[in-house]
Design an enzyme around this catalytic site. Structure first.
Site, PDB file in Angstrom:
ATOM      1  N   LEU A  27       0.740  -1.060  -0.478  1.00 19.38           N
ATOM      2  CA  LEU A  27      -0.315  -0.044   0.274  1.00 19.38           C
ATOM      3  C   LEU A  27       1.282   1.188   0.194  1.00 19.38           C
ATOM      4  O   LEU A  27       1.717   1.187   0.313  1.00 19.38           O
ATOM      5  CB  LEU A  27      -0.934   0.025   0.818  1.00 19.38           C
ATOM      6  CG  LEU A  27      -2.047  -1.458   0.974  1.00 19.38           C
ATOM      7  CD1 LEU A  27      -2.476  -2.114   2.376  1.00 19.38           C
ATOM      8  CD2 LEU A  27      -3.493  -0.339   0.280  1.00 19.38           C
ATOM      9  N   PRO A  28       0.482   2.510  -0.040  1.00 14.02           N
ATOM     10  CA  PRO A  28       1.109   3.495  -0.226  1.00 14.02           C
ATOM     11  C   PRO A  28       2.142   4.142   1.209  1.00 14.02           C
ATOM     12  O   PRO A  28       3.073   4.375   0.779  1.00 14.02           O
ATOM     13  CB  PRO A  28       0.489   4.769  -0.744  1.00 14.02           C
ATOM     14  CG  PRO A  28      -1.399   4.119  -1.662  1.00 14.02           C
ATOM     15  CD  PRO A  28      -0.756   3.044  -0.719  1.00 14.02           C
ATOM     16  N   THR A  33       6.427   0.678   1.647  1.00 16.12           N
ATOM     17  CA  THR A  33       7.693   1.448   2.553  1.00 16.12           C
ATOM     18  C   THR A  33       6.957   2.281   3.418  1.00 16.12           C
ATOM     19  O   THR A  33       5.891   3.150   2.971  1.00 16.12           O
ATOM     20  CB  THR A  33       8.529   2.374   1.184  1.00 16.12           C
ATOM     21  OG1 THR A  33       9.109   1.249   0.525  1.00 16.12           O
ATOM     22  CG2 THR A  33       9.150   3.160   1.938  1.00 16.12           C
ATOM     23  N   LYS A  59      15.340   0.357   4.830  1.00 21.25           N
ATOM     24  CA  LYS A  59      14.911   0.337   3.805  1.00 21.25           C
ATOM     25  C   LYS A  59      15.221   2.095   3.471  1.00 21.25           C
ATOM     26  O   LYS A  59      16.164   2.438   2.434  1.00 21.25           O
ATOM     27  CB  LYS A  59      13.793   0.169   3.479  1.00 21.25           C
ATOM     28  CG  LYS A  59      12.748   0.617   2.314  1.00 21.25           C
ATOM     29  CD  LYS A  59      12.823   0.837   0.941  1.00 21.25           C
ATOM     30  CE  LYS A  59      12.278   1.312  -0.283  1.00 21.25           C
ATOM     31  NZ  LYS A  59      12.281   0.836  -0.963  1.00 21.25           N
ATOM     32  N   LYS A 107       9.702  10.390  -1.504  1.00 24.05           N
ATOM     33  CA  LYS A 107       9.182   9.798  -0.406  1.00 24.05           C
ATOM     34  C   LYS A 107       9.899   9.390   0.976  1.00 24.05           C
ATOM     35  O   LYS A 107       9.432   9.188   2.463  1.00 24.05           O
ATOM     36  CB  LYS A 107       7.773   8.769  -0.759  1.00 24.05           C
ATOM     37  CG  LYS A 107       7.540   7.412   0.377  1.00 24.05           C
ATOM     38  CD  LYS A 107       6.560   7.017  -0.466  1.00 24.05           C
ATOM     39  CE  LYS A 107       6.675   5.974   1.030  1.00 24.05           C
ATOM     40  NZ  LYS A 107       5.191   4.698  -0.114  1.00 24.05           N
TER      41      LYS A 107
END
Ligand code: NAD
Length: 293
Positions: free
Chosen positions: A65-66, A93, A168, A243
């Site tokens: 998902l976003p 993420t 990440k 992001k």
């Protein structure tokens, strides 16, 4: 083969769900977007009408998902439906704080959960060659690993819940900063009259070497085929780099880490995105240094 619920069939999740189905898993897939659902159906998944329906009876529930708020919302819908032996695997993420919160909430309901963000873009998601960095207990990792292996080339246990997201964003903070440093060096080399190919040949086997230089050179005609050779189309969008840098900066603030290079990279990518360039590959940031953005 497992019965898997898959929620979030966008650019990344679509290919990942298809690879699970291709590997013989029984994938019940959900997305708010009807086109994404239709594509998943064509790829061998069973489209369902809600996240709860995807989770019902699943041994594993994968989300792609976003952002953190979407994951928290979907997890709320799953709790009470997911069976006690189901494992929740979030590949999105998201911020480290939400990753830990949703894992704690799952564990409070007796469900195992891991964060498993990916390295690799849409091409790797389609090809099943993603790298997964996984946060969670050793027991949860062991259960998630064979499912993730069907979608990737490497599955690495990073540590406790949240450690996958931490790995990440730290990795991508290096990437954002080294890309800008590499771009600066190419621009300065040019202004000093140095041939770009000669500089690449030297720096890529010297101490200025990095992935940004050797595998992803930001100038066309230099090094392997990269988005620079395609007018910066495709690749890893500058908006997604922004992001990840914002997530890194928020995490740094939370824990009091001093990250001046990451902060500068975030600032440069923010200006780039605000100038309407966020859809270009992140190496296109070189244009801002060449003065023709
Ligand atoms: P995307 O926007 O293409 O896909 C997200 C999907 O989630 C959409 O199809 C949307 O309809 C769906 N969705 C949103 N809310 C939902 C809900 N409540 N229930 C069901 N479905 C819902 O995004 P993407 O490019 O696939 O990225 C997904 C994640 O992977 C992001 O966290 C992103 O940062 C990360 N990521 C992306 C890339 C990349 O190259 N695109 C690379 C690495 C990691």
């Amino acid at each position: 083969m497992a019965r898997i619920g898959f929620i979030g069939l966008g650019n990344m999740g679509g290919g990942m769900a298809a690879n699970l189905a291709k590997n013989g898993h029984d994938v019940h897939a959900f997305d708010l977007n009807a086109d994404a659902l239709a594509k998943a159906k064509a790829a061998g998944c069973l489209p369902v009408d809600s996240a709860a329906e995807a989770a019902d009876g699943a041994e594993a529930i994968v989300t792609m998902l976003p952002a953190g708020k979407h994951v928290a919302e979907v997890y709320d819908a799953l709790f009470g439906v997911a069976g006690p032996t189901a494992i929740l695997i979030d590949c999105s993420t998201i911020d480290v704080a939400t990753a830990k919160q949703v894992a704690d909430a799952a564990q409070a309901k007796g469900l195992a959960a891991v964060d498993a963000p990916v390295s690799g873009g849409i091409g790797a998601a389609n090809a099943g060659t993603l790298t997964f960095m996984v946060g969670g207990s050793a027991a949860a990792f062991e259960r998630a690993e064979p499912i993730l292996a069907a979608m990737g080339k490497a599955v690495i246990h990073a540590g406790a819940n949240g450690a996958g997201q931490a790995a990440k964003i730290c990795n991508n903070m290096i990437l954002g900063a080294t890309m800008i440093a590499t771009c600066e060096a190419f621009v300065l080399a040019d202004k000093l009259g140095l041939d770009a190919q000669a500089f690449y040949d030297i720096a890529s086997v010297s101490s200025g070497q990095s992935w940004s230089m050797t595998s992803y050179a930001p100038l066309p005609g230099i090094g392997p085929d990269t988005p620079a050779d395609h007018d910066y189309q495709g690749g890893f969008a500058a908006a997604l780099m922004l992001k990840d840098l914002r997530l890194a900066m928020a995490a740094a603030q939370d824990v009091g880490a001093d990250t001046p290079m990451g902060a500068k990279a975030a600032e440069r990518y923010e200006a780039f995105a605000e100038a309407g360039q966020g859809g270009l590959d992140f190496s296109a940031i070189i244009r801002t240094l060449q003065g023709n953005a």
